[in-house]
Design a protein around this motif. Structure first.
Motif, PDB file in Angstrom:
ATOM      1  N   LEU A 105      15.781  -0.161  -2.866  1.00 31.81           N
ATOM      2  CA  LEU A 105      14.418  -0.403  -3.322  1.00 31.81           C
ATOM      3  C   LEU A 105      13.538   0.721  -2.796  1.00 31.81           C
ATOM      4  N   THR A 106      12.822   1.399  -3.700  1.00 28.47           N
ATOM      5  CA  THR A 106      11.898   2.467  -3.319  1.00 28.47           C
ATOM      6  C   THR A 106      10.578   2.226  -4.034  1.00 28.47           C
ATOM      7  N   VAL A 107       9.462   2.312  -3.299  1.00 30.84           N
ATOM      8  CA  VAL A 107       8.139   2.005  -3.850  1.00 30.84           C
ATOM      9  C   VAL A 107       7.212   3.210  -3.663  1.00 30.84           C
ATOM     10  N   TRP A 108       6.440   3.506  -4.703  1.00 31.90           N
ATOM     11  CA  TRP A 108       5.444   4.585  -4.656  1.00 31.90           C
ATOM     12  C   TRP A 108       4.080   4.063  -5.093  1.00 31.90           C
ATOM     13  N   ALA A 109       3.028   4.785  -4.703  1.00 30.71           N
ATOM     14  CA  ALA A 109       1.674   4.540  -5.200  1.00 30.71           C
ATOM     15  C   ALA A 109       1.076   5.882  -5.580  1.00 30.71           C
ATOM     16  N   THR A 110       0.511   5.956  -6.772  1.00 34.59           N
ATOM     17  CA  THR A 110      -0.047   7.225  -7.248  1.00 34.59           C
ATOM     18  C   THR A 110      -1.091   7.763  -6.271  1.00 34.59           C
ATOM     19  N   GLY A 111      -0.932   9.018  -5.878  1.00 37.39           N
ATOM     20  CA  GLY A 111      -1.866   9.663  -4.967  1.00 37.39           C
ATOM     21  C   GLY A 111      -1.441   9.627  -3.516  1.00 37.39           C
ATOM     22  N   LYS A 112      -0.505   8.756  -3.168  1.00 38.61           N
ATOM     23  CA  LYS A 112       0.001   8.680  -1.807  1.00 38.61           C
ATOM     24  C   LYS A 112       1.196   9.610  -1.650  1.00 38.61           C
ATOM     25  N   ASN A 113       1.137  10.452  -0.643  1.00 41.27           N
ATOM     26  CA  ASN A 113       2.242  11.357  -0.298  1.00 41.27           C
ATOM     27  C   ASN A 113       2.629  12.284  -1.449  1.00 41.27           C
ATOM     28  N   GLY A 114       1.665  12.560  -2.339  1.00 38.55           N
ATOM     29  CA  GLY A 114       1.935  13.456  -3.459  1.00 38.55           C
ATOM     30  C   GLY A 114       2.610  12.794  -4.645  1.00 38.55           C
ATOM     31  N   ALA A 115       2.761  11.477  -4.628  1.00 37.33           N
ATOM     32  CA  ALA A 115       3.419  10.769  -5.730  1.00 37.33           C
ATOM     33  C   ALA A 115       2.449  10.518  -6.879  1.00 37.33           C
ATOM     34  N   ASP A 116       2.963  10.597  -8.092  1.00 38.79           N
ATOM     35  CA  ASP A 116       2.233  10.248  -9.309  1.00 38.79           C
ATOM     36  C   ASP A 116       3.188   9.443 -10.169  1.00 38.79           C
ATOM     37  N   CYS A 117       2.915   8.153 -10.323  1.00 36.88           N
ATOM     38  CA  CYS A 117       3.842   7.272 -11.045  1.00 36.88           C
ATOM     39  C   CYS A 117       4.020   7.666 -12.504  1.00 36.88           C
ATOM     40  N   ASN A 118       3.107   8.497 -13.043  1.00 42.13           N
ATOM     41  CA  ASN A 118       3.247   8.973 -14.413  1.00 42.13           C
ATOM     42  C   ASN A 118       4.084  10.242 -14.509  1.00 42.13           C
ATOM     43  N   GLN A 119       4.465  10.814 -13.368  1.00 49.37           N
ATOM     44  CA  GLN A 119       5.285  12.022 -13.327  1.00 49.37           C
ATOM     45  C   GLN A 119       6.532  11.721 -12.500  1.00 49.37           C
ATOM     46  N   LEU A 120       7.643  11.439 -13.174  1.00 50.29           N
ATOM     47  CA  LEU A 120       8.854  11.032 -12.475  1.00 50.29           C
ATOM     48  C   LEU A 120       9.326  12.069 -11.463  1.00 50.29           C
ATOM     49  N   SER A 121       9.058  13.338 -11.742  1.00 52.39           N
ATOM     50  CA  SER A 121       9.534  14.395 -10.853  1.00 52.39           C
ATOM     51  C   SER A 121       8.877  14.326  -9.473  1.00 52.39           C
ATOM     52  N   THR A 122       7.729  13.647  -9.353  1.00 51.94           N
ATOM     53  CA  THR A 122       7.047  13.540  -8.059  1.00 51.94           C
ATOM     54  C   THR A 122       7.541  12.357  -7.245  1.00 51.94           C
ATOM     55  N   LEU A 123       8.382  11.530  -7.836  1.00 53.74           N
ATOM     56  CA  LEU A 123       8.847  10.316  -7.163  1.00 53.74           C
ATOM     57  C   LEU A 123      10.145  10.603  -6.433  1.00 53.74           C
ATOM     58  N   THR A 124      10.038  10.811  -5.144  1.00 57.01           N
ATOM     59  CA  THR A 124      11.178  11.145  -4.295  1.00 57.01           C
ATOM     60  C   THR A 124      11.187  10.216  -3.082  1.00 57.01           C
ATOM     61  N   ALA A 125      12.251  10.296  -2.297  1.00 52.97           N
ATOM     62  CA  ALA A 125      12.305   9.507  -1.072  1.00 52.97           C
ATOM     63  C   ALA A 125      11.186   9.926  -0.122  1.00 52.97           C
ATOM     64  N   ALA A 126      10.841  11.211  -0.135  1.00 52.91           N
ATOM     65  CA  ALA A 126       9.815  11.729   0.770  1.00 52.91           C
ATOM     66  C   ALA A 126       8.413  11.264   0.388  1.00 52.91           C
ATOM     67  N   SER A 127       8.164  11.028  -0.908  1.00 55.83           N
ATOM     68  CA  SER A 127       6.817  10.636  -1.346  1.00 55.83           C
ATOM     69  C   SER A 127       6.638   9.124  -1.425  1.00 55.83           C
ATOM     70  N   ALA A 128       7.671   8.350  -1.116  1.00 56.29           N
ATOM     71  CA  ALA A 128       7.596   6.892  -1.205  1.00 56.29           C
ATOM     72  C   ALA A 128       6.752   6.310  -0.074  1.00 56.29           C
ATOM     73  N   ILE A 129       6.135   5.147  -0.335  1.00 58.16           N
ATOM     74  CA  ILE A 129       5.439   4.436   0.730  1.00 58.16           C
ATOM     75  C   ILE A 129       6.375   3.420   1.385  1.00 58.16           C
ATOM     76  N   PHE A 130       7.510   3.141   0.737  1.00 56.46           N
ATOM     77  CA  PHE A 130       8.461   2.189   1.304  1.00 56.46           C
ATOM     78  C   PHE A 130       9.828   2.404   0.665  1.00 56.46           C
ATOM     79  N   GLU A 131      10.876   2.345   1.476  1.00 58.15           N
ATOM     80  CA  GLU A 131      12.241   2.416   0.949  1.00 58.15           C
ATOM     81  C   GLU A 131      13.173   1.627   1.852  1.00 58.15           C
ATOM     82  N   LYS A 132      14.076   0.895   1.242  1.00 60.66           N
ATOM     83  CA  LYS A 132      15.104   0.156   1.982  1.00 60.66           C
ATOM     84  C   LYS A 132      16.385   0.142   1.161  1.00 60.66           C
ATOM     85  N   LYS A 133      17.472   0.531   1.793  1.00 65.87           N
ATOM     86  CA  LYS A 133      18.772   0.527   1.108  1.00 65.87           C
ATOM     87  C   LYS A 133      19.885   0.023   2.011  1.00 65.87           C
ATOM     88  N   ASP A 134      19.529  -0.802   2.988  1.00 63.62           N
ATOM     89  CA  ASP A 134      20.534  -1.373   3.883  1.00 63.62           C
ATOM     90  C   ASP A 134      20.441  -2.894   3.897  1.00 63.62           C
TER      91      ASP A 134
END
Length: 274
Positions: free
Chosen positions: A209-238
């Motif tokens: 599960l990885t969550v982003w918010a537009t404008g946070k950490n350089g993420a833009d939910c309308n631009q998939l290329s900006t959605l990375t593990a580094a730009s997420a506000i939350f991630e869990k995979k364990d």
């Protein structure tokens, strides 16, 4: 005379350059043009099958009894979800995303549990591959939050984050001091487009599960290329449950009228490729 010759040479070179550019810009032969147009059309059709959208009418009742069933892309089950114009003007108001549930009238495939104060909530049971992810405003912390439950992990994992605008998030309650709460800041962060990946996983492999918010950490939910593990506000995979995400119906519902959104975009591919 010499000046004239130099000018003639200069203009001659200019005319040659223009001719070369025009030559390069000439339309391709008709066969090549048809092939390129066909490829472009196929690409557009292919992309359209990966995505669909469900409009939300905030004047309607879409509570747990009447949840909104989300569309399913032609290309397959939803793996990426984008929530546009998300707002929470009520304390403890949350928009809930349910993944892998059956018909609302089927208690065995739409399990619920009675919790604190007699309230009824959807539950995820050990090994069932279902998700419940919700976001909104915590009264105790006076903060926006995202919380997730997967396949029996009903205690969930909660992340407090400023991703709702001042207009969307009422700040009548002072900053909370509960476990995990952030200190109250001078303003609430925005804007309010939130998106997330929910990968499939497999037997023996935890989904992500990885969550982003537009404008946070350089993420833009309308631009998939900006959605990375580094730009997420939350991630869990364990997650404890090492089972694949269940492929059934997906729903959204709200527990209070104060939570709003305009539409949910569903894609059949995650933004982050594992």
């Amino acid at each position: 005379m010499n000046q004239f010759n130099r000018s003639g040479e200069k203009y001659g070179l200019l005319f040659l350059a223009i001719a070369l550019v025009l030559g390069n810009c000439a339309p391709p032969p008709k066969e090549n043009q048809n092939t390129e147009l066909g490829f472009l059309a196929a690409l557009i059709v292919s992309e359209s099958t990966k995505q669909c959208e469900t409009t939300i009418n905030n004047s309607s009742t879409f509570d747990l009894t009447n949840p909104i069933e989300l569309c399913r892309p032609q290309a397959g089950a939803g793996r990426h979800f984008r929530f546009e114009s998300l707002g929470a003007s009520a304390n403890n108001g949350y928009l809930n995303l349910l993944i892998g549930y059956g018909a609302r009238t089927d208690s065995s495939n739409f399990p619920t549990v009675t919790g604190f104060g007699g309230s009824v909530s959807p539950t995820t049971n050990a090994g069932d591959g279902r998700w419940r992810v919700f976001f909104g405003k915590s009264q105790s912390c006076d903060k926006a939050l995202v919380s997730a439950q997967f396949s029996g992990t009903n205690t969930g994992v909660t992340k407090y984050e400023e991703f709702l605008t001042t207009a969307a998030l009422s700040t009548t309650i002072g900053g909370g001091s509960g476990a995990g709460c952030l200190a109250q800041s001078s303003g609430i962060w925005g804007p309010t487009t939130v998106c997330l990946d929910i990968s499939k996983g497999s037997a023996g492999v935890s989904p992500r599960l990885t969550v982003w918010a537009t404008g946070k950490n350089g993420a833009d939910c309308n631009q998939l290329s900006t959605l990375t593990a580094a730009s997420a506000i939350f991630e869990k995979k364990d997650w404890v449950s090492l089972v694949p995400t269940r492929e059934d119906k997906n729903y959204v519902y709200r527990n209070l009228d104060g939570i709003t959104a305009t539409k949910v975009i569903v894609r059949s591919e995650t933004a982050v490729r594992d």
